[in-house]
Design an enzyme around this catalytic site. Structure first.
Site, short mmCIF file in Angstrom:
data_model
loop_
_atom_site.label_atom_id
_atom_site.label_comp_id
_atom_site.label_asym_id
_atom_site.label_seq_id
_atom_site.Cartn_x
_atom_site.Cartn_y
_atom_site.Cartn_z
CB THR A 758 29.59 38.61 29.90
OG1 THR A 758 29.61 38.01 31.20
CG2 THR A 758 29.86 40.10 30.03
CB CYS A 759 26.45 34.04 30.64
SG CYS A 759 27.22 34.27 32.26
#
Length: 791
Positions: A758-759
């Site tokens: 998700t980063c």
């Protein structure tokens, strides 16, 4: 005519040639035969009042007859033409002639006769003289396009001057008209410009070669006249203190020629913009009030001409020069005018695409803007519109950010981010300096270490301990879990804590099911939690995280300092709004039919309380005369008085993080976009801009299956999908097409679930054997995702 003596008195003032005087006579006859003279007892056969058979004639037939009669007044003879007595066919009641140039300012331009002799040498000659006369001076220009009322008033003074010798001076005009109304006939101005510039017939057909030549000649004449007039304005602008001169600016701004790309027209438009810039503040305010009265489509066209000028200038030079400065400053006038209109143009029409499409270095604009704030102080933001002091209306201190109406939410967000970055760097630099001189160690980040099961308690305690570090870059750590926060953990943190804070168990907010929005609960007095949620929202904006929280627009208006209105209730509580609206519009005996008083009932943990909206309100009945006051009092109670302490705490937390000049650039609607992101779920745009790692491409069978599955999801599953892949279920301000999304191949086993970084917005997708397997595995993953494990 009132008398043959008076008529002859007027004739002596005529300066046109005998042939051109035909136009004057055609005008008189045409008006008589179409509009009449106003005398119901008139016996003139060439007046519609005395001959009703004229009503059955077409305008073309009447114009032809008028031309025939007028030509009959002149007998060829010798070197010139001998005039007959033409008053026999004129009505005795006052009926103005098509004016001579000296009389034009008191009568306005009449088009019937000109059109009757369309494109003849007579009409062309008359129009050339007319153009030169109108644009010869500011005085002529401001008096040649008056409304019917203004013309009638000035004609009365003209008639008096014929008998008394009185001269019509500017002073007399001021006494008669005042400055409250410009007195311009906008339709007549447009007719004038269209006649010259439109290179088509009214039916859309092409002009003949001769007609085009005539139009080009008239166009050239007008451009030359405009050039001379604007030079006069440039040389004499310092002496313009008379508000009547504002008529001139409205007439010039309506000119369609500014749309042309010709060099001369562009230079002339710039001279006009410079002249507008040098108007004093009183005249600028008056001009914006007058512009507010311009018809909707014309106002839009004036705005588009300014937008086109700015865009072409940026595409040509790629710099913000003094020419753009003057154009943007004129748009400021238009923006203020728009906010005075009963039905304003959409505020989005003031956004300039060239400025907002990365053709302008916004970092440089931020630096210049902050420099001007440092030198002159922060500007006031009223109703989301910047109020410009004279200090900021100076090219040396010019920044586009001083005119926020021209920036779209994305550009304003960039300003906010750059400003936040500057603040963060300043904060870190100051802390490092403190460490050097005091030999103490100060943190350079805001690190929140929280337990999932005690999320609110841990967050509140750490924020209270680190209040002076709120502007440091945020880093989130979930206690007992591995993982480095490169953006994904922050997104998850904000998603989780906001869900908990708005949970009914905390009773901080009430939820309206129809509008699907939250509002402050007046029964909860836990000020610390309200301050916490304000701080959390501020931290989210400050750290580039779009949040999943739905407040009504009235909250964003209050953050911008705008008082709530009845229409705000429509957005938040539509049922209550309908009731108040019905009360305002109801007929009959309001007191007996409704039985209301200046009080309101409130539920407080199961008990009903009665709140007086005014002193002793329970004993003051609502009537037809005070119902508007009652509605205003209800709105103020619901959105201000009853939740003032809660809102103040929320605002304090929000302002501690995000307060400052940058946030004041936003309108309420833009602020909502900044907090919540775009409401548009365009997965086609996401697909179009998605990148693929090794092993996949947009034409790969698995990828085609993948997009079919994702697009078939309902809204709830689409939100889960975004949260799974990016750590947030919110859409960026400019839509999903702006999201950097990458799909990477991750094995070929059907039993494996998709995973995500998700980063970095990376989806690790196995090469599933069928579309059905892909859908089942993806749905399982996104429906159970939270943190680093299956819940």
């Amino acid at each position: 005519m009132e008398s043959k003596t008076q008529y002859n008195h007027i004739k002596k003032q005529l300066t046109l040639s005998p042939r051109e005087k035909i136009i004057l006579l055609i005008q008189v006859l045409f008006r008589q035969m179409t509009k009449g003279c106003g005398d119901k007892n008139c016996k003139n056969e060439w007046c519609i009042e005395g001959n009703e058979t004229l009503k059955s004639k077409t305008k073309l037939e009447i114009a032809t007859k008028a031309k025939e009669i007028a030509l009959g007044y002149f007998i060829q003879g010798g070197e010139g033409e001998e005039e007959k007595d033409e008053t026999k066919d004129m009505c005795k009641k006052w009926n103005p002639l098509l004016p001579t140039l000296s009389e034009l300012k008191y009568t306005g331009i009449q088009w019937e006769a000109i059109n009757a002799l369309k494109n003849t040498k007579v009409a062309t000659s008359y129009l050339e003289k007319l153009i030169r006369f109108i644009f010869r001076s500011t005085d002529n220009l401001t008096q040649c396009f008056l409304t019917h009322t203004s013309i009638e008033e000035q004609k009365e003074k003209w008639k008096q001057s014929l008998t008394s010798g009185m001269t019509i001076t500017k002073q007399h005009q001021e006494e008669e008209e005042g400055y409250s109304v410009a007195g311009i006939d906008i339709n007549q101005v447009n007719e004038f410009y269209k006649y010259i510039f439109i290179m088509k017939n009214k039916d859309g057909s092409d002009l003949s070669t001769d007609e085009r030549d005539i139009k080009n000649k008239l166009k050239e004449t007008l451009l030359d006249a405009l050039k001379e007039l604007l030079m006069t304005i440039k040389n004499e602008s310092a002496s313009y203190g008379d508000p009547v001169i504002l008529r001139m600016y409205i007439i010039l701004l309506l000119c369609t020629q500014w749309n042309e790309h010709e060099m001369m027209a562009g230079k002339m438009f710039l001279e006009l913009l410079k002249s507008l810039f040098h108007l004093n503040s009183t005249l600028r305010n008056k001009l914006s009030t007058l512009l507010a009265r311009i018809e909707n489509d014309l106002f839009k066209q004036m705005l588009e001409r300014l937008q086109q000028f700015i865009t072409l200038r940026i595409f040509t030079n790629y710099v913000i020069d003094e020419h753009i400065f003057h154009a943007v400053d004129t748009m400021d006038l238009m923006n203020k005018a728009n906010n005075q209109r009963q039905y304003p143009r959409p505020y989005q029409e003031f956004y300039n695409d060239a400025i907002n499409d990365d053709l302008v270095n916004m970092k440089d604009e931020v630096v210049q803007w902050k420099r001007s704030i440092t030198q002159f102080g922060q500007q006031n933001n009223i109703n989301g519109i910047q109020q410009h002091e004279n200090a900021f209306r100076n090219y040396k201190h010019f920044s586009l950010i001083n005119y926020p109406f021209i920036l779209d939410p994305t550009s304003k967000t960039k300003v906010l981010r750059y400003d936040a970055t500057i603040q963060q760097h300043d904060q870190i630099r100051n802390m490092l300096l403190t460490q050097v001189f005091s030999r103490t160690r100060e943190p350079t980040i805001l690190k929140l270490v929280v337990r999932r099961e005690h999320l609110i308690e841990d967050t509140m305690n750490q924020i209270q301990k680190n209040e002076k570090y709120l502007k440091n870059p945020l880093q989130v750590v979930f206690s007992g879990e591995e993982g480095v926060d490169q953006g994904g953990l922050r997104k998850e943190f904000f998603l989780m804590i906001l869900r908990k804070l708005i949970d009914p168990a905390y009773a901080m907010f009430t939820y309206n099911h129809k509008s699907q929005t939250f509002w402050f609960s007046s029964n909860n007095s836990d000020i610390y939690n309200f301050k916490l949620i304000g701080t959390i929202i501020g931290l989210g904006l400050y750290n580039k995280v779009i949040l999943d929280i739905h407040f009504p627009m009235v909250l964003y208006k209050r953050l911008c300092g705008i008082e709530p209105t009845l229409e705000d209730m429509k957005d938040h509580d539509p049922d209550y709004y309908k009731g108040l609206k019905y009360l305002l519009e109801a007929e009959g005996d309001i007191e007996d039919d409704f039985g209301l008083t200046f009080s309101i009932e409130k539920e407080n943990f199961g008990k009903i309380e009665t709140i007086d909206l005014i002193e002793d309100g329970s004993n003051v009945p609502i009537t037809a005369y005070n119902r508007k006051d009652y509605v205003d009092a209800v709105i103020r109670y619901k959105y201000v008085t009853s939740i003032q302490h809660q809102f103040d705490a929320f605002y304090k937390g929000f302002n501690d993080v995000i307060g400052g000049a940058a946030i004041q650039l936003f309108r309420p609607e833009e602020l909502e976009l900044l907090v919540c992101g775009s409401p548009v779920w365009d997965f086609d745009a996401l697909e179009k801009n998605t990148k693929y790692g090794e092993g996949y491409s947009k034409n790969h069978p698995v990828i085609k299956n993948f997009w079919r599955v994702v697009k078939s999801f309902d809204d709830e599953h689409k939100k889960h999908f975004l949260a799974f892949c990016t750590g947030s279920d919110r859409v960026p301000i400019r839509g999903l097409g702006q999201l950097i999304f990458v799909i990477v191949k991750n094995g070929t086993e059907d039993h494996r679930l998709p995973t995500a970084h998700t980063c970095f917005n990376h989806l690790l997708l196995p090469e599933y054997s069928t579309e059905e397997v892909l859908k089942e595995r993806l749905t399982t993953a996104i429906s159970n995702y939270e943190g680093f494990g299956m819940k």
